[in-house]
Design a protein around this motif. Sequence first.
Motif, mmCIF file in Angstrom:
data_model
loop_
_atom_site.group_PDB
_atom_site.id
_atom_site.type_symbol
_atom_site.label_atom_id
_atom_site.label_comp_id
_atom_site.label_asym_id
_atom_site.label_seq_id
_atom_site.Cartn_x
_atom_site.Cartn_y
_atom_site.Cartn_z
ATOM 1 N N ARG A 275 -48.302 0.265 1.010
ATOM 2 C CA ARG A 275 -48.627 0.160 -0.342
ATOM 3 C C ARG A 275 -49.707 1.142 -0.614
ATOM 4 N NH1 ARG A 275 -47.623 -6.303 -2.020
ATOM 5 N NH2 ARG A 275 -46.063 -6.675 -0.509
ATOM 6 N N GLY A 276 -49.635 2.286 -1.037
ATOM 7 C CA GLY A 276 -50.612 3.276 -1.369
ATOM 8 C C GLY A 276 -51.265 3.245 -2.633
ATOM 9 N N PRO A 277 -52.714 2.867 -2.504
ATOM 10 C CA PRO A 277 -53.421 2.596 -3.890
ATOM 11 C C PRO A 277 -53.786 4.049 -4.335
ATOM 12 C CG PRO A 277 -54.938 2.134 -1.847
ATOM 13 C CD PRO A 277 -53.319 2.334 -1.422
ATOM 14 N N LEU A 278 -53.741 4.216 -5.772
ATOM 15 C CA LEU A 278 -54.310 5.496 -6.183
ATOM 16 C C LEU A 278 -55.913 5.727 -6.214
ATOM 17 C CD1 LEU A 278 -51.789 6.431 -9.049
ATOM 18 C CD2 LEU A 278 -51.789 7.003 -6.624
ATOM 19 N N THR A 297 -49.853 -2.330 -9.962
ATOM 20 C CA THR A 297 -49.628 -1.020 -11.195
ATOM 21 C C THR A 297 -50.563 0.206 -10.833
ATOM 22 O OG1 THR A 297 -51.022 -2.131 -12.444
ATOM 23 C CG2 THR A 297 -48.728 -2.220 -12.802
ATOM 24 N N ASN A 298 -51.255 -0.073 -9.734
ATOM 25 C CA ASN A 298 -52.307 0.915 -8.978
ATOM 26 C C ASN A 298 -51.568 1.696 -7.684
ATOM 27 O OD1 ASN A 298 -54.688 2.733 -8.632
ATOM 28 N ND2 ASN A 298 -55.272 1.112 -7.145
ATOM 29 N N ILE A 299 -50.429 1.021 -7.362
ATOM 30 C CA ILE A 299 -49.737 1.203 -5.985
ATOM 31 C C ILE A 299 -48.452 2.079 -6.318
ATOM 32 C CG2 ILE A 299 -48.657 0.303 -4.021
ATOM 33 C CD1 ILE A 299 -51.566 -0.279 -4.427
ATOM 34 N N VAL A 300 -48.285 3.182 -5.024
ATOM 35 C CA VAL A 300 -46.961 3.788 -4.965
ATOM 36 C C VAL A 300 -46.668 3.684 -3.465
ATOM 37 C CG1 VAL A 300 -47.539 5.541 -6.657
ATOM 38 C CG2 VAL A 300 -48.250 5.878 -4.356
ATOM 39 N N PRO A 301 -45.353 3.636 -3.294
ATOM 40 C CA PRO A 301 -44.837 3.792 -1.991
ATOM 41 C C PRO A 301 -45.372 5.071 -1.274
ATOM 42 C CG PRO A 301 -43.057 3.232 -3.449
ATOM 43 C CD PRO A 301 -44.186 3.705 -4.138
ATOM 44 N N ASN A 307 -50.585 8.146 4.423
ATOM 45 C CA ASN A 307 -51.490 7.232 3.981
ATOM 46 C C ASN A 307 -52.856 6.909 4.757
ATOM 47 O OD1 ASN A 307 -52.826 5.228 2.298
ATOM 48 N ND2 ASN A 307 -51.482 3.593 2.665
ATOM 49 N N ARG A 308 -52.356 6.685 6.062
ATOM 50 C CA ARG A 308 -53.506 6.193 6.915
ATOM 51 C C ARG A 308 -54.278 7.788 7.803
ATOM 52 N NH1 ARG A 308 -51.127 0.879 10.248
ATOM 53 N NH2 ARG A 308 -51.114 -0.376 8.083
ATOM 54 N N GLY A 309 -53.361 8.855 7.456
ATOM 55 C CA GLY A 309 -53.824 9.856 8.116
ATOM 56 C C GLY A 309 -54.470 10.774 7.169
ATOM 57 N N SER A 310 -53.823 12.127 6.771
ATOM 58 C CA SER A 310 -54.616 13.066 5.912
ATOM 59 C C SER A 310 -55.208 12.648 4.469
ATOM 60 C CB SER A 310 -53.849 14.359 5.634
ATOM 61 O OG SER A 310 -52.513 14.091 5.243
#
Length: 438
Positions: A275-278, A297-301, A307-310
């Motif tokens: 769950r990647g937050p903007l 609604t602030n999240i994208v796959p 997500n955890r790296g760059s």
Amino acid sequence: MTSMKMWYLFLLAAVLSIVPTVAEVVKKVSDCDQFLLKKNPPDVTGILEDKKMDKNRYKFICQTYDNKRRFLTLYDTKNKIPVYSAYKYTGETEKGRPCLKWKIEPQFRLSFLLDRDLSLLNFLYTQCLTMTSMKMWYLFLLAAVLSIVPTVAEVVKKVSDCDQFLLKKNPPDVTGILEDKKMKYQYRYKFICQTYDNKRRFLTLYDTRNKIPVYSAYKYTGETEKGTFKTPHWKIEPQLENKDENKNMCDVDKNKTYTNQAGDNDYTNKTAYNRGPLIPNSYGSQISDKNSTFTLTNIVPQEESFNRGSWSRMEKCIKCVMDEYCKDKNGSIKAYVVTGAIPNYNNNNKPNNRVNIPSKLWSAFCCKSPKEKKWIASAHWGKNVPDEPKGKYLPTITLEKLREELTVIAFPETKCPLQTTVSEFYKNQDPDCECQKT
């Protein structure tokens, strides 16, 4: 809705007093006597006799549903039960299954202030009358009052209703979606004034078809509250489903599939994506600001290693730059951040035909720097794919480059520099900031 300030309640009461009211606590039975034979209320010994009663304890309620008065109730605020209800029966004219789910009307307590009876304030905050959802026009009235009290927010019709998170109040231009403040498809794209605990936190432009945000915008002010952060329950925006719902984000129903937004079950068992937050929780000023980022609604796959790296390294680095270089005239941290997602137009990249897995993510910031005596800005973007090689960095690019490559104008009509970046500051940052030094 959470508890409101006293002055706000008085303000609402003042407005309601000059508007023809429905679903109200009426001062006298003649204000709602259409349900009484010959307009005469029943006499109840010791309570109501010859139309006289103890008005501090007993209240006439004109019960209303769907903007129409339905029946009359005499209510006992001490015993918290009705004395009686009166109805004009006209037979059954419409067949169908009624709604079987009981509801409460938490905002109904405000109408009691029409009586100007301060002794009822304790009752207002402890008692919630059982009613169905509030009438549409009453919600519009409430919205009109709220518009001059910056404590709540909603799915807004235009960006100017929630532009405090935008530099110079100008929303980013995204080709094909929002150009020169004009929305291409208003039925599909919605501005959400993200609200947590009755306070506006940031702005999101949301795509109800792809069920991901187009972008979220935030005014970064540094971290002002320390403490242990515990991951809160995930939230959703109730007004995307029903515009009459509460204006605050609310807990997601883990078993529910939502019509206009992603739900918890859309992110279950998708091991390749986080769950990647903007707007990340690390950018929140207070604990409550951090909590507010945990809305779907602030999240994208987002691909897990990306997500955890760059992407994470970029967020940390830019946070350090903003903390050091972005200050207002009083020396307080202030910068504007906007982060977005480019949807993938391959239908095969939409699990369950619901939530789009974006092809790219982008982010930009801008601020005035007293240290540099000028405006500074930078942008980044990356493909939503596994990080290769491990330990990679996203290139720092100019705002102009972002426009050329992704057709996004992050800060239109501002003094943000288009041709320069902040990469020259990276070499002086602490190693914990994870900025690229070379």
